[in-house]
Design a protein around this motif. Structure first.
Motif, short mmCIF file in Angstrom:
data_model
loop_
_atom_site.label_atom_id
_atom_site.label_comp_id
_atom_site.label_asym_id
_atom_site.label_seq_id
_atom_site.Cartn_x
_atom_site.Cartn_y
_atom_site.Cartn_z
N TYR A 100 0.81 -1.22 0.00
CA TYR A 100 0.00 0.00 0.00
C TYR A 100 0.84 1.27 0.00
CZ TYR A 100 -4.41 -2.45 0.61
OH TYR A 100 -5.52 -3.23 0.39
N VAL A 101 2.11 1.16 0.42
CA VAL A 101 2.97 2.34 0.44
C VAL A 101 3.15 2.93 -0.96
CG1 VAL A 101 5.12 1.03 0.17
CG2 VAL A 101 5.16 3.25 1.33
N GLY A 102 2.97 2.11 -1.99
CA GLY A 102 3.14 2.60 -3.35
C GLY A 102 2.02 3.52 -3.82
N VAL A 103 0.85 3.44 -3.20
CA VAL A 103 -0.29 4.23 -3.67
C VAL A 103 -0.03 5.74 -3.53
CG1 VAL A 103 -2.74 4.72 -3.35
CG2 VAL A 103 -1.92 2.35 -3.31
N PRO A 104 0.34 6.23 -2.33
CA PRO A 104 0.60 7.68 -2.26
C PRO A 104 1.77 8.12 -3.13
CG PRO A 104 1.21 6.57 -0.20
CD PRO A 104 0.44 5.59 -1.02
N MET A 105 2.79 7.27 -3.30
CA MET A 105 3.92 7.64 -4.15
C MET A 105 3.51 7.67 -5.62
SD MET A 105 7.02 8.64 -4.36
CE MET A 105 7.67 8.37 -2.70
N ALA A 106 2.66 6.72 -6.04
CA ALA A 106 2.19 6.71 -7.43
C ALA A 106 1.35 7.94 -7.72
CB ALA A 106 1.39 5.43 -7.70
N ILE A 107 0.53 8.36 -6.76
CA ILE A 107 -0.28 9.57 -6.94
C ILE A 107 0.61 10.79 -7.04
CG2 ILE A 107 -1.98 11.07 -5.84
CD1 ILE A 107 -3.20 8.51 -4.59
N ALA A 108 1.56 10.90 -6.12
CA ALA A 108 2.44 12.07 -6.09
C ALA A 108 3.36 12.11 -7.31
CB ALA A 108 3.27 12.07 -4.81
N GLY A 109 3.78 10.94 -7.79
CA GLY A 109 4.76 10.89 -8.88
C GLY A 109 4.16 10.52 -10.22
N ARG A 110 2.88 10.84 -10.43
CA ARG A 110 2.19 10.35 -11.62
C ARG A 110 2.75 10.92 -12.93
NH1 ARG A 110 -0.84 13.80 -8.72
NH2 ARG A 110 -1.84 15.59 -9.71
N SER A 111 3.51 12.01 -12.89
CA SER A 111 4.09 12.55 -14.12
C SER A 111 5.51 12.03 -14.38
CB SER A 111 4.12 14.08 -14.04
OG SER A 111 4.95 14.51 -12.98
N ILE A 112 6.04 11.20 -13.48
CA ILE A 112 7.39 10.66 -13.62
C ILE A 112 7.30 9.27 -14.27
CG2 ILE A 112 9.49 9.95 -12.38
CD1 ILE A 112 8.62 11.91 -10.16
N PRO A 113 8.18 8.95 -15.24
CA PRO A 113 8.15 7.60 -15.85
C PRO A 113 8.21 6.52 -14.78
CG PRO A 113 9.63 9.02 -17.07
CD PRO A 113 9.21 9.81 -15.86
N SER A 114 7.32 5.55 -14.87
CA SER A 114 7.24 4.54 -13.81
C SER A 114 6.98 3.15 -14.37
CB SER A 114 6.13 4.90 -12.81
OG SER A 114 4.87 4.95 -13.46
N LEU A 115 7.50 2.17 -13.64
CA LEU A 115 7.29 0.76 -13.94
C LEU A 115 6.62 0.12 -12.75
CD1 LEU A 115 7.76 -1.92 -15.51
CD2 LEU A 115 10.02 -2.03 -14.43
N VAL A 116 5.50 -0.53 -12.98
CA VAL A 116 4.82 -1.31 -11.95
C VAL A 116 4.99 -2.78 -12.29
CG1 VAL A 116 2.58 -1.97 -10.99
CG2 VAL A 116 3.12 0.44 -11.30
N TYR A 117 5.60 -3.53 -11.38
CA TYR A 117 5.71 -4.98 -11.57
C TYR A 117 4.68 -5.66 -10.69
CZ TYR A 117 7.18 -9.76 -10.95
OH TYR A 117 7.17 -11.14 -10.86
N VAL A 118 3.91 -6.56 -11.28
CA VAL A 118 2.84 -7.29 -10.57
C VAL A 118 3.32 -8.73 -10.35
CG1 VAL A 118 0.44 -8.03 -10.66
CG2 VAL A 118 1.12 -5.84 -11.70
N PRO A 119 3.74 -9.08 -9.12
CA PRO A 119 4.28 -10.42 -8.88
C PRO A 119 3.22 -11.52 -8.97
CG PRO A 119 4.97 -8.86 -7.17
CD PRO A 119 3.88 -8.21 -7.95
N ASP A 120 2.05 -11.31 -8.35
CA ASP A 120 0.99 -12.31 -8.38
C ASP A 120 0.33 -12.35 -9.76
OD1 ASP A 120 0.65 -13.34 -5.53
OD2 ASP A 120 0.57 -11.18 -5.20
N ILE A 121 -0.35 -13.45 -10.04
CA ILE A 121 -1.05 -13.55 -11.31
C ILE A 121 -2.16 -12.50 -11.39
CG2 ILE A 121 -2.58 -15.02 -12.68
CD1 ILE A 121 -0.87 -17.40 -11.68
N GLU A 122 -2.92 -12.37 -10.31
CA GLU A 122 -3.97 -11.35 -10.25
C GLU A 122 -3.49 -10.20 -9.38
OE1 GLU A 122 -8.71 -10.85 -9.09
OE2 GLU A 122 -7.73 -12.79 -8.89
N PRO A 123 -3.53 -8.97 -9.89
CA PRO A 123 -3.04 -7.84 -9.08
C PRO A 123 -3.95 -7.55 -7.91
CG PRO A 123 -4.07 -7.05 -11.08
CD PRO A 123 -4.00 -8.54 -11.20
N GLY A 124 -3.35 -7.18 -6.77
CA GLY A 124 -4.12 -6.71 -5.64
C GLY A 124 -4.61 -5.29 -5.89
N LEU A 125 -5.43 -4.81 -4.97
CA LEU A 125 -6.03 -3.48 -5.15
C LEU A 125 -4.96 -2.40 -5.25
CD1 LEU A 125 -8.60 -1.72 -5.24
CD2 LEU A 125 -8.37 -1.47 -2.76
#
Length: 372
Positions: A100-125
């Motif tokens: 969940y720590v990634g949510v506020p950082m993703a919101i704050a950094g939404r204009s910065i190039p970003s990579l999200v890696y999803v380890p599980d087959i189905e992504p969590g919320l």
């Protein structure tokens, strides 16, 4: 490249990020890891020497109404703290791997190039929310594509594993862990914190299990005192077949390499670490993790690499399952071969390449419409 890594909550989010950083070697000019206040990731990151900062974070999905207002405040505080870190650190690329720590950082950094890696087959919320702001989404298996918009850039990379896991040979691993070379070995683990229901099912049936195989039992720190007391009552002739540890960090690869079968949860790491070693599995999905672990377990079971047992009935079904598997070496070999076909050893390198690509775009990447 100035890289900011944001991950936490469980080893399933932390270890993939560490593997990606290892594949990048010394390429980044600077690396900063942002985790959650009070999170388990602080200790894991501290072992690597990577600079670490913590921000407030909390989930809002499935939270009772009494806790929801406080968690929303934590999310707002986390977003403000993330903005401050971004202004000071000025990263070129953001890397998210879970928590969940990634949510506020993703919101704050939404204009910065970003990579999200999803380890599980189905992504969590949390990862689902982060992926909405991501320039690139990486997934472990092709089946994960269906959870994302066709408009998103989704790349199948495999699950990244640390290089040191590959350094172990079976004979040396057994010698290091004090195991005899000829008897089969069952590895039992539930992560750094352990899995209480698995631990108790094993201790309730320990003498019967030890009659079938040697056991490496990674109990987790929480149940370690209870396990130590239980060992004192084992018959002397069986005690030498039982090897319990709170957890293994540097030697976890030895435990995988030495084993013939593993009993564990079905977290994301099972999709990468078990195939790397061709290690057949008895998977017990954590029943309170919504359906993420059940989906992972089903994926491996449908490919003949694992057997799935229910957490509720584990104490009753464990011994018959172990008797069936250890009594049929050919089936164990077939399960191991099926597991090994799922391995993608270059997964960490694949993800590192995606980070490099984003870094080269960093100076001239236009802001997405949804980030304006």
């Amino acid at each position: 490249m100035r890289l900011l890594v944001c991950a936490g909550g469980t080893g399933g989010g932390v270890y993939p990020a560490l593997a990606i950083l290892q594949a990048l070697s010394n390429e980044p000019e600077a690396v900063l890891w942002v985790g959650s206040e009070g999170g388990m990731e602080r200790d894991l990151v501290a072992r690597t020497g990577i600079p670490f900062q913590a921000i407030p974070a909390a989930g809002v999905h499935g939270v009772g109404w009494r806790r929801l207002p406080g968690n929303i405040i934590q999310l707002i505080r986390g977003t403000l703290a993330a903005h401050q870190i971004l202004r000071t650190y000025k990263p070129d690329v953001l890397l998210f791997t879970g928590g969940y720590v990634g949510v506020p950082m993703a919101i704050a950094g939404r204009s910065i190039p970003s990579l999200v890696y999803v380890p599980d087959i189905e992504p969590g919320l949390a990862l689902n929310l982060m992926s909405r702001f991501a320039h690139t989404i990486a997934v472990t298996v092709p089946e994960s594509r269906r959870y994302f918009s066709p408009r998103k850039h989704v790349v199948v990379t495999g699950y990244p594993t640390r290089a040191e896991l590959r350094n172990w040979k079976r004979e040396h691993a057994r010698e290091i862990l004090g195991l005899t070379p000829e008897a089969p070995v069952l590895l039992v683990m539930g992560g750094s914190k352990g899995a209480r229901s698995i631990n108790r099912a094993v201790t309730a049936n320990l003498e019967a299990i030890l009659s079938l195989a040697q056991v490496i039992h990674l109990t987790g720190s929480t149940d370690w005192p209870e396990i130590q007391q239980h060992v004192a009552y084992l018959p002397t002739d069986l005690r030498s077949r039982y090897h319990a540890h709170p957890y293994l960090h540097e030697d976890i690869g030895a435990a995988f390499a030495a084993s013939d079968l593993i009993l564990c949860r079905a977290g994301a790491s099972t999709l990468g670490e078990l195939p790397l070693f061709g290690l057949p599995a008895i998977l017990v999905p954590y029943p309170y993790a919504w359906r993420y672990q059940a989906t992972n377990a089903q994926y491996l079971s449908e490919r003949g690499a694992a057997v799935v047992l229910s957490d509720d009935t584990l104490a009753e079904t464990l011994i018959p399952t172990l008797q069936e598997l250890f009594g049929d070496p050919q089936r164990l070999r077939q399960m191991g071969e099926a597991m090994r076909t799922l391995a993608i050893p270059d997964a960490a390198a694949n993800l590192a390449n995606l980070v490099r690509t984003l870094a080269t775009r960093s100076a001239g990447v236009p802001m997405r419409e949804d980030a304006k």
